[in-house]
Scaffold this active site. Sequence first.
Site, PDB file in Angstrom:
ATOM      1  N   GLU A   1      -6.635  -7.996  -0.726  1.00  0.00           N
ATOM      2  CA  GLU A   1      -6.859  -8.183   0.785  1.00  0.00           C
ATOM      3  C   GLU A   1      -8.292  -7.983   0.849  1.00  0.00           C
ATOM      4  O   GLU A   1      -9.079  -7.196   0.032  1.00  0.00           O
ATOM      5  CB  GLU A   1      -6.083  -7.225   1.591  1.00  0.00           C
ATOM      6  CG  GLU A   1      -4.840  -7.299   1.582  1.00  0.00           C
ATOM      7  CD  GLU A   1      -4.097  -5.857   2.515  1.00  0.00           C
ATOM      8  OE1 GLU A   1      -5.070  -5.656   3.543  1.00  0.00           O
ATOM      9  OE2 GLU A   1      -2.921  -5.608   2.354  1.00  0.00           O
TER      10      GLU A   1
ATOM     11  N   GLU B   1       0.919  -1.242   0.190  1.00  0.00           N
ATOM     12  CA  GLU B   1      -0.155  -0.237  -0.087  1.00  0.00           C
ATOM     13  C   GLU B   1       0.925   1.139  -0.033  1.00  0.00           C
ATOM     14  O   GLU B   1       0.809   2.069   1.016  1.00  0.00           O
ATOM     15  CB  GLU B   1      -0.995   0.013   1.054  1.00  0.00           C
ATOM     16  CG  GLU B   1      -2.014  -0.928   1.047  1.00  0.00           C
ATOM     17  CD  GLU B   1      -3.240  -0.914   2.155  1.00  0.00           C
ATOM     18  OE1 GLU B   1      -2.874  -0.242   3.164  1.00  0.00           O
ATOM     19  OE2 GLU B   1      -4.327  -1.392   1.804  1.00  0.00           O
TER      20      GLU B   1
HETATM   21  C1  GAL Z   1      -4.617  -2.891   4.747  1.00  0.00           C
HETATM   22  C2  GAL Z   1      -3.059  -3.355   4.752  1.00  0.00           C
HETATM   23  C3  GAL Z   1      -2.713  -4.497   5.690  1.00  0.00           C
HETATM   24  C4  GAL Z   1      -3.751  -4.449   6.900  1.00  0.00           C
HETATM   25  C5  GAL Z   1      -5.103  -4.395   6.626  1.00  0.00           C
HETATM   26  C6  GAL Z   1      -6.123  -4.291   7.771  1.00  0.00           C
HETATM   27  O1  GAL Z   1      -4.570  -1.777   4.461  1.00  0.00           O
HETATM   28  O2  GAL Z   1      -2.587  -3.313   3.589  1.00  0.00           O
HETATM   29  O3  GAL Z   1      -1.628  -4.593   6.125  1.00  0.00           O
HETATM   30  O4  GAL Z   1      -3.329  -3.284   7.825  1.00  0.00           O
HETATM   31  O5  GAL Z   1      -5.358  -2.958   5.840  1.00  0.00           O
HETATM   32  O6  GAL Z   1      -7.490  -4.094   7.251  1.00  0.00           O
END
Ligand code: GAL
Length: 655
Positions: free
Chosen positions: A305, A148
């Site tokens: 994710e 990110e």
């Molecule tokens: C994302 C990040 C992850 C984790 C996740 C939690 O933005 O890339 O490492 O923190 O959020 O929702």
Amino acid sequence: MNGMLWYGADYNPDQWLDRPDILARDIELMKKAHISVVSLGIFAWSALEPAEGDYRLDWMQEVIDRLWAAGIRVDLATPSGARPAWLAQKYPEVRRVNPDRVRQLFGDRQNHCYTSPVYREKVRAIDQALARRFGRHPAVVMWHISNEFGGECHCELCQQAFRDWLREKYGSLDAINRAWNTAFWSHTYTDFSQIESPAPQGESAMNGLILDWKRFVSHQTTDFMKWERDCVREIVPEAKVCVNMMYRFDMIDYFEMGREIDLASWDSYPTWHKPTQTFEETAIDTAMMHDLIYSVKGQPFWQMECTPSMTNWQGVSKVKKPGVNLFSGLQAVAHGADGVLYFQWRQSRGAFEKFHGAVVAHDGREDNRVFAEAARLGALLEQLAPVAGERKEKQAAIVFDWSAKWALEGSQGPRNKGLGYWEEITRHYAALSRLGVNVDFVNEDAELSGYRLVVAPMLYMLREDFAAKLRAFTQNGGTLVVTYWSGVADDTDLCYLGDTPHGLCDVLGLRRLEIDGMYDGETRRCIPAEGSPLAACTCGTLCEVEALEGARPLLLYDEDFFKGHAAAAVNDFGAGRAYTLASRFEEGFYLPFYRGICEGLVTRAWPDELPAGMLAVRRGRFIFLQNAADTPNRAGDVELPAYGTAVFEDGKRIL
Ligand code: GAL
């Protein structure tokens, strides 16, 4: 591997090195959940290099070997998203300087200076150590570059890099002074060293400078990403790279970064089940991001994710209700995802994310709803393998250009209470989505051939070359929709002199006279013009007043000093047609408006009208029908439970 939909999660074995039993159990459970890939070691730098130059890679070797033996592939991370304490302490220049010129302390993550030669060098060393050791491991199918990317640094190194970037772009200070209209408030620069990035105690008024700073930040972030990519490729030339992008992220032009990677991906955390939005609205908002990320490369992406259950950072941590994880995973695939991955595989024991959802929670069990649903989704994705690689047909394009957005939102007036740019885009997208029309997002570098419909919402900054493309598109038979506050400024945010929307007046058959700001909740009535198929409605936010020069009115303002002026108009231009929407209308306006436009123009994913909540998406030869409603729903003879999905291949139901 082609021909499969990837299924996986962020995997952080570095947090469990003292628990070999847990690491062994992970593999067992991954098999049960149908996991085919993990994003490995994203924040593992201090476990990989606990002291400067002291590389400890054996544990990772064991993990990768074990995954490989179990048939699970690796999306190997470069660990630059969070740096070890020793690095931050020894080399202060790697720590970011805030806009107020205060340098940060060690802590958190993704907060390093992308310009710092020391940071680049340290990142190169660890990335290449990983590439040398694992780059040719058969399990490694992808490189997850950092995590990110985002943020900005205002240190002296960045100031200098900004000035160099400006010199390269403009050639001379004279050109910069002209481009930014620095004669205003006597801001004329006489030496490059006088140029500083925006600061709360410094420059905050020079629109052109602020716009160029944003462009520079995007450029520098992309440049850092390329540095990492090339460090890996120096060792493994064939390495494939991806980055994980974010929801409505403003600081990076993802089209720019997208050109430099092999695979686009994003991290999707919708706030499902919130009281202020229907489930369908949340689903459409999520679909819009899927389509934007698909558009970054115009090819399948990964949902890198999402949570299988809940996040821990949203205002209220709501659990995905039964069926919703399946719905959201399949929705991503419907919109072009070839991979669905979670953050995270196993819940961490301590620190910031200890209560974030995971496929495996603190209890370590598999006999619970979250694990069962995750395993079920894995099985379904195996079944849907033929969908992998399928493209989406070009139908409609919405113009979304990061520079244009920065310029639009960076200007003062006509409504500093908020322009609601995303809100505007959403109205167009939502209507097209409910009609089952595929939507791509294009920026001002795009070629428009192949599209039937192009929508340009609030295209305030309209480059001459793109105006010419919109003109040619319409001339050649395309349908164009342009809204209020378009064609106002050029690409350094200098207002066009003469008639506006610049370059489009004859295409739209009108010119702008005035634009009036409305307070929140303030609306104006509109009535259909004679012979118009559109219904009476209200509008607000901004009301533009047009002088029609050939266009036919569709809606007329019915109150205020601009009563009787067109609020919506249409013009025939060449073989095509151009619509102007002079204001933001109530939501109910857009569906019938686009239904009329799309009639005979594009083939909708579902032939009949769908009931509220049912959404249909076409991806190649597959059609996904989803019930984005909290209650059962039916389309023709297909009945779906709440959050249910049906998939059709060449018209035959396969799910
Ligand atoms: C994302 C990040 C992850 C984790 C996740 C939690 O933005 O890339 O490492 O923190 O959020 O929702």
